[in-house]
Design a protein around this motif. Structure first.
Motif, PDB file in Angstrom:
ATOM      1  N   VAL A   1       3.819  -6.192   3.090  1.00  0.00           N
ATOM      2  CA  VAL A   1       4.545  -4.954   2.806  1.00  0.00           C
ATOM      3  C   VAL A   1       3.554  -3.846   2.452  1.00  0.00           C
ATOM      4  O   VAL A   1       3.640  -2.719   2.947  1.00  0.00           O
ATOM      5  CB  VAL A   1       5.557  -5.154   1.657  1.00  0.00           C
ATOM      6  N   SER A   2       2.562  -4.184   1.616  1.00  0.00           N
ATOM      7  CA  SER A   2       1.609  -3.144   1.211  1.00  0.00           C
ATOM      8  C   SER A   2       0.746  -2.714   2.393  1.00  0.00           C
ATOM      9  O   SER A   2       0.421  -1.543   2.544  1.00  0.00           O
ATOM     10  CB  SER A   2       0.749  -3.625   0.048  1.00  0.00           C
ATOM     11  N   PHE A   3       0.398  -3.665   3.253  1.00  0.00           N
ATOM     12  CA  PHE A   3      -0.388  -3.335   4.448  1.00  0.00           C
ATOM     13  C   PHE A   3       0.387  -2.365   5.345  1.00  0.00           C
ATOM     14  O   PHE A   3      -0.131  -1.344   5.807  1.00  0.00           O
ATOM     15  CB  PHE A   3      -0.711  -4.616   5.217  1.00  0.00           C
ATOM     16  N   TRP A   4       1.655  -2.674   5.523  1.00  0.00           N
ATOM     17  CA  TRP A   4       2.517  -1.849   6.369  1.00  0.00           C
ATOM     18  C   TRP A   4       2.663  -0.445   5.787  1.00  0.00           C
ATOM     19  O   TRP A   4       2.571   0.563   6.491  1.00  0.00           O
ATOM     20  CB  TRP A   4       3.873  -2.544   6.491  1.00  0.00           C
ATOM     21  N   LEU A   5       2.841  -0.392   4.457  1.00  0.00           N
ATOM     22  CA  LEU A   5       2.993   0.902   3.799  1.00  0.00           C
ATOM     23  C   LEU A   5       1.718   1.730   3.897  1.00  0.00           C
ATOM     24  O   LEU A   5       1.758   2.932   4.112  1.00  0.00           O
ATOM     25  CB  LEU A   5       3.329   0.698   2.323  1.00  0.00           C
ATOM     26  N   ARG A   6       0.579   1.051   3.734  1.00  0.00           N
ATOM     27  CA  ARG A   6      -0.677   1.779   3.774  1.00  0.00           C
ATOM     28  C   ARG A   6      -0.893   2.392   5.158  1.00  0.00           C
ATOM     29  O   ARG A   6      -1.371   3.507   5.286  1.00  0.00           O
ATOM     30  CB  ARG A   6      -1.832   0.847   3.423  1.00  0.00           C
ATOM     31  N   LYS A   7      -0.518   1.637   6.168  1.00  0.00           N
ATOM     32  CA  LYS A   7      -0.667   2.163   7.526  1.00  0.00           C
ATOM     33  C   LYS A   7       0.196   3.397   7.748  1.00  0.00           C
ATOM     34  O   LYS A   7      -0.223   4.382   8.327  1.00  0.00           O
ATOM     35  CB  LYS A   7      -0.281   1.079   8.546  1.00  0.00           C
ATOM     36  N   LYS A   8       1.403   3.308   7.231  1.00  0.00           N
ATOM     37  CA  LYS A   8       2.336   4.409   7.365  1.00  0.00           C
ATOM     38  C   LYS A   8       1.803   5.644   6.636  1.00  0.00           C
ATOM     39  O   LYS A   8       1.885   6.761   7.103  1.00  0.00           O
ATOM     40  CB  LYS A   8       3.667   3.974   6.738  1.00  0.00           C
ATOM     41  N   TYR A   9       1.232   5.371   5.464  1.00  0.00           N
ATOM     42  CA  TYR A   9       0.727   6.411   4.580  1.00  0.00           C
ATOM     43  C   TYR A   9      -0.457   7.129   5.212  1.00  0.00           C
ATOM     44  O   TYR A   9      -0.567   8.342   5.167  1.00  0.00           O
ATOM     45  CB  TYR A   9       0.338   5.727   3.283  1.00  0.00           C
ATOM     46  N   GLN A  10      -1.352   6.357   5.838  1.00  0.00           N
ATOM     47  CA  GLN A  10      -2.538   6.959   6.432  1.00  0.00           C
ATOM     48  C   GLN A  10      -2.175   7.932   7.536  1.00  0.00           C
ATOM     49  O   GLN A  10      -2.867   8.898   7.770  1.00  0.00           O
ATOM     50  CB  GLN A  10      -3.456   5.869   6.994  1.00  0.00           C
TER      51      GLN A  10
ATOM     52  N   ILE B   1       1.034   4.991  -4.192  1.00  0.00           N
ATOM     53  CA  ILE B   1       1.371   4.472  -5.520  1.00  0.00           C
ATOM     54  C   ILE B   1       2.152   3.165  -5.383  1.00  0.00           C
ATOM     55  O   ILE B   1       1.879   2.195  -6.084  1.00  0.00           O
ATOM     56  CB  ILE B   1       2.169   5.524  -6.314  1.00  0.00           C
ATOM     57  N   ILE B   2       3.083   3.143  -4.430  1.00  0.00           N
ATOM     58  CA  ILE B   2       3.850   1.906  -4.222  1.00  0.00           C
ATOM     59  C   ILE B   2       2.919   0.767  -3.820  1.00  0.00           C
ATOM     60  O   ILE B   2       3.038  -0.359  -4.303  1.00  0.00           O
ATOM     61  CB  ILE B   2       4.958   2.129  -3.164  1.00  0.00           C
ATOM     62  N   VAL B   3       1.952   1.059  -2.958  1.00  0.00           N
ATOM     63  CA  VAL B   3       0.994   0.026  -2.548  1.00  0.00           C
ATOM     64  C   VAL B   3       0.264  -0.529  -3.773  1.00  0.00           C
ATOM     65  O   VAL B   3       0.105  -1.740  -3.930  1.00  0.00           O
ATOM     66  CB  VAL B   3      -0.017   0.591  -1.530  1.00  0.00           C
ATOM     67  N   SER B   4      -0.146   0.361  -4.669  1.00  0.00           N
ATOM     68  CA  SER B   4      -0.881  -0.101  -5.848  1.00  0.00           C
ATOM     69  C   SER B   4      -0.006  -1.008  -6.708  1.00  0.00           C
ATOM     70  O   SER B   4      -0.473  -2.017  -7.236  1.00  0.00           O
ATOM     71  CB  SER B   4      -1.390   1.090  -6.662  1.00  0.00           C
ATOM     72  N   VAL B   5       1.267  -0.654  -6.804  1.00  0.00           N
ATOM     73  CA  VAL B   5       2.169  -1.474  -7.606  1.00  0.00           C
ATOM     74  C   VAL B   5       2.394  -2.833  -6.952  1.00  0.00           C
ATOM     75  O   VAL B   5       2.397  -3.871  -7.613  1.00  0.00           O
ATOM     76  CB  VAL B   5       3.514  -0.745  -7.824  1.00  0.00           C
ATOM     77  N   ILE B   6       2.529  -2.820  -5.631  1.00  0.00           N
ATOM     78  CA  ILE B   6       2.739  -4.102  -4.940  1.00  0.00           C
ATOM     79  C   ILE B   6       1.528  -5.013  -5.112  1.00  0.00           C
ATOM     80  O   ILE B   6       1.664  -6.215  -5.372  1.00  0.00           O
ATOM     81  CB  ILE B   6       3.048  -3.860  -3.455  1.00  0.00           C
ATOM     82  N   LEU B   7       0.350  -4.447  -4.993  1.00  0.00           N
ATOM     83  CA  LEU B   7      -0.856  -5.263  -5.191  1.00  0.00           C
ATOM     84  C   LEU B   7      -0.888  -5.823  -6.611  1.00  0.00           C
ATOM     85  O   LEU B   7      -1.269  -6.975  -6.829  1.00  0.00           O
ATOM     86  CB  LEU B   7      -2.112  -4.445  -4.913  1.00  0.00           C
TER      87      LEU B   7
ATOM     88  N   SER C   1      -3.553   4.189  -7.920  1.00  0.00           N
ATOM     89  CA  SER C   1      -2.652   5.336  -7.907  1.00  0.00           C
ATOM     90  C   SER C   1      -3.445   6.622  -8.025  1.00  0.00           C
ATOM     91  O   SER C   1      -3.110   7.636  -7.419  1.00  0.00           O
ATOM     92  CB  SER C   1      -1.653   5.267  -9.063  1.00  0.00           C
ATOM     93  N   GLU C   2      -4.497   6.567  -8.812  1.00  0.00           N
ATOM     94  CA  GLU C   2      -5.331   7.765  -8.962  1.00  0.00           C
ATOM     95  C   GLU C   2      -5.976   8.109  -7.621  1.00  0.00           C
ATOM     96  O   GLU C   2      -6.035   9.276  -7.231  1.00  0.00           O
ATOM     97  CB  GLU C   2      -6.386   7.531 -10.042  1.00  0.00           C
ATOM     98  N   ASP C   3      -6.430   7.076  -6.922  1.00  0.00           N
ATOM     99  CA  ASP C   3      -6.984   7.303  -5.579  1.00  0.00           C
ATOM    100  C   ASP C   3      -5.948   7.969  -4.684  1.00  0.00           C
ATOM    101  O   ASP C   3      -6.261   8.892  -3.928  1.00  0.00           O
ATOM    102  CB  ASP C   3      -7.420   5.979  -4.934  1.00  0.00           C
ATOM    103  N   ALA C   4      -4.713   7.485  -4.775  1.00  0.00           N
ATOM    104  CA  ALA C   4      -3.647   8.041  -3.939  1.00  0.00           C
ATOM    105  C   ALA C   4      -3.375   9.498  -4.304  1.00  0.00           C
ATOM    106  O   ALA C   4      -3.200  10.345  -3.424  1.00  0.00           O
ATOM    107  CB  ALA C   4      -2.375   7.209  -4.084  1.00  0.00           C
ATOM    108  N   LEU C   5      -3.379   9.799  -5.598  1.00  0.00           N
ATOM    109  CA  LEU C   5      -3.152  11.186  -6.023  1.00  0.00           C
ATOM    110  C   LEU C   5      -4.317  12.068  -5.590  1.00  0.00           C
ATOM    111  O   LEU C   5      -4.142  13.206  -5.167  1.00  0.00           O
ATOM    112  CB  LEU C   5      -3.002  11.261  -7.549  1.00  0.00           C
TER     113      LEU C   5
END
Lengths: 252, 292
Positions: free
Chosen positions: B279-288, B201-207, B163-167
């Motif tokens: 789900v996390s892979f999909w979200l990360r792609k969207k996020y990037q 942050i959601i990706v981190s939680v899913i992982l 999450s810190e990385d994401a922030l």
């Protein structure tokens, strides 16, 4: 007698050991546009950011001397930085809308100010978008993401966002440097229009732009304010040789 | 000569890539093969709806629900604890702490994920459980609460660090825009930075959830080995992973129905983690794409 609204007196600013601004004495009067010009790293953006204390965000910045905005000494301990910034609008080099809707971007300043009345917010969002000459282009899509707008529209949105909290001063840090010529000329027209009600300081690398839109021009070099005068005087008859060399393109 | 060498190197790299893919595929293949044989004897409907899991007893029941509830209960406790703490740490490190402190504290936090999970399990069993028992009198020696708490410690760095990385990835100019409007730090964090980083942050939680669901040693040691359909965190439960350990270590004959229950349980677990990873892979792609 015109009112001085921004004033720096014997102002020095240090990033750690590096002195970025040296003994600056500067004044800007109400409802004028002042252009800051000078080569990269000359301190013009630093001075711009010192007016609303954006330099506070950088670790290790120290200042001496005085800065007065509307007669208030902004580096005084009793000054609430957040209140100060609410009275000064700021527009950055790269358009930086929030990843929110167009409406929410403009409403941001009102919301953080604690305004909850929907009618007031709506009214101010509309009037700010109109003042920023963006209303006609976005009035049907206020819920759309701001990131879907073009670069020029995003920058006008950022201006609308700054206008929504009704500042008296607008600081612009190379607001058109990331934009195409058509968007740039729209921004310039807008600045000309805004001048009637706001005091504007604009940092620019574009000499023609400075010549077109500003009343006064200040030339900076190596952290010093070399000269500040009527724009026409600076461009046709500068008193300092370095100013002349810079504006004629001999260095910089 | 040089070309031949290049060729050989390329083939070697290619075959190691293929080897990994084949390994994955064969693991899935064996899982499926054994699970299909299992479901030929036990109807899928019973597997999904029976509320008892007693494959090793005379009165055999093959309902996955008790194991699933054990897994979800321990994971839920872990996430419920790790999410607020992890997020607070991330926000603190990113927005409030000075650079030096952040630089020192982040690797130390990440060390929590490097502690072997058997150590955590032991810690849960002999320290956390007795400590909790001193003020929760009726608590059993094996329970999902202490397993969940310790698991929360283990997954904390996943949430705080990622999450810190994401922030951190939120462009500086967005913060500047907010501060320039006169927003306080708190307003900037909660109205601009966190919303802008939310998919990361959601990706981190899913992982972290995925890690908690698959976690084995802590729950096998501290949560017990009694399949039980319950939401009570104070009694022994058994998770899917703990069951697999239990049976793998036991003397169940190969190719028996009991033996195949491992694969049925395993494929259930796999289905969950596979889904979460996707789900996390999909979200990360969207996020990037957002700040490209």
């Amino acid at each position: 007698m015109p009112t001085t609204i921004i004033e720096s007196k014997d102002f020095n600013l240090f990033y750690g050991d590096f002195q970025a601004l040296k003994n600056i004495n500067f004044q800007a009067e109400e409802n004028t546009v002042t252009a800051f010009i000078g080569p990269s790293g000359c301190g013009k953006s630093t001075l711009l950011r010192s007016f609303n204390r954006m330099n506070d965000l950088i670790e290790g910045v120290q200042t001496t001397g005085e800065t007065n905005i509307n007669g208030i000494s902004v580096y005084d301990k009793s000054v609430d930085v957040n209140e100060l910034r609410k009275r000064i609008g700021m527009v950055f080099q790269k358009p930086n809308p929030f990843p929110k809707s167009i409406f929410e971007n403009v409403a941001y300043g009102l919301r953080i100010d604690g305004i909850k009345d929907k009618h007031i917010i709506e009214e101010k969002v509309v009037s700010s978008l109109k003042k920023a000459a963006l209303w006609d282009e976005v009035k049907d899509n206020l819920k759309k993401s701001a990131l879907a707008l073009s670069g020029g529209q995003q920058q006008r949105l950022c201006i609308a966002r700054a206008l929504a909290i009704e500042p008296s001063i607008i600081l612009m840090d190379e607001p058109a440097s990331a934009l195409d010529p058509i968007s740039t000329s729209k921004i310039e027209d807008l600045i000309y229009e805004l001048k009637k009600n706001y005091t504007i300081i604009i940092v620019t690398h574009n000499m023609q732009q400075a010549g077109r839109i500003s009343d006064n021009t200040a030339f900076f070099y190596m952290g010093e304010l070399i000269e500040c005068d009527d724009t026409k005087t600076i461009f046709t008859n500068p008193s300092n040789l370095r100013t002349q060399n810079y504006i004629t393109g001999r260095f910089g | 000569m040089k070309k031949l060498k290049e060729n050989i190197i390329e083939k070697l790299l290619f075959s190691s890539a293929i080897f990994t893919i084949l390994t994955t595929l064969s693991i899935i293949g064996i899982l499926l093969y054994e699970a299909i044989q299992f479901f030929e004897e036990v109807p899928l409907f019973d597997f999904l709806t029976d509320t008892q899991w007693t494959p090793l007893f005379d009165d055999k029941h093959f309902g996955i629900l008790p194991l699933l509830s054990g897994t979800l209960l321990t994971s839920f406790i872990a996430i419920a604890i790790a999410l607020p703490i992890g997020l607070s740490i991330a926000v603190y490190l990113n927005e409030y702490a000075n650079k030096k402190f952040r630089k020192i504290i982040k690797p130390i936090l990440e060390l929590l994920a490097a502690v072997p999970s058997v150590v955590y399990g032991f810690f849960a069993l002999i320290i956390v459980t007795p400590a909790l028992q001193s003020f929760i009198p009726g608590m059993s020696g094996f329970n999902s609460l202490s397993a969940g708490i310790v698991m929360a410690i283990m997954i904390l760095p996943f949430i705080s660090s990622l999450s810190e990385d994401a922030l951190f990835a939120v462009p500086k100019n967005l913060r500047e825009a907010s501060y320039g409007m006169g927003a306080t730090r708190f307003q900037t964090v909660f109205r601009v930075t966190i919303p802008a980083a939310n998919s990361g942050i959601i990706v981190s939680v899913i992982l972290a959830i995925s890690r908690a669901i698959g976690e084995t040693m802590i729950v096998a040691i501290a949560a017990g080995q009694q399949p039980r359909l319950t939401a009570n965190p104070l009694v022994p439960v058994e998770t899917i992973s703990a069951y697999i350990v239990q049976v793998s270590l036991g003397d169940v004959p190969h190719n028996s129905l009991e033996y195949r229950t491992i694969f049925a349980a395993g494929i259930t677990l796999f289905a969950f983690t596979f889904l979460l990873n996707n789900v996390s892979f999909w979200l990360r792609k969207k996020y990037q794409r957002k700040y490209a």
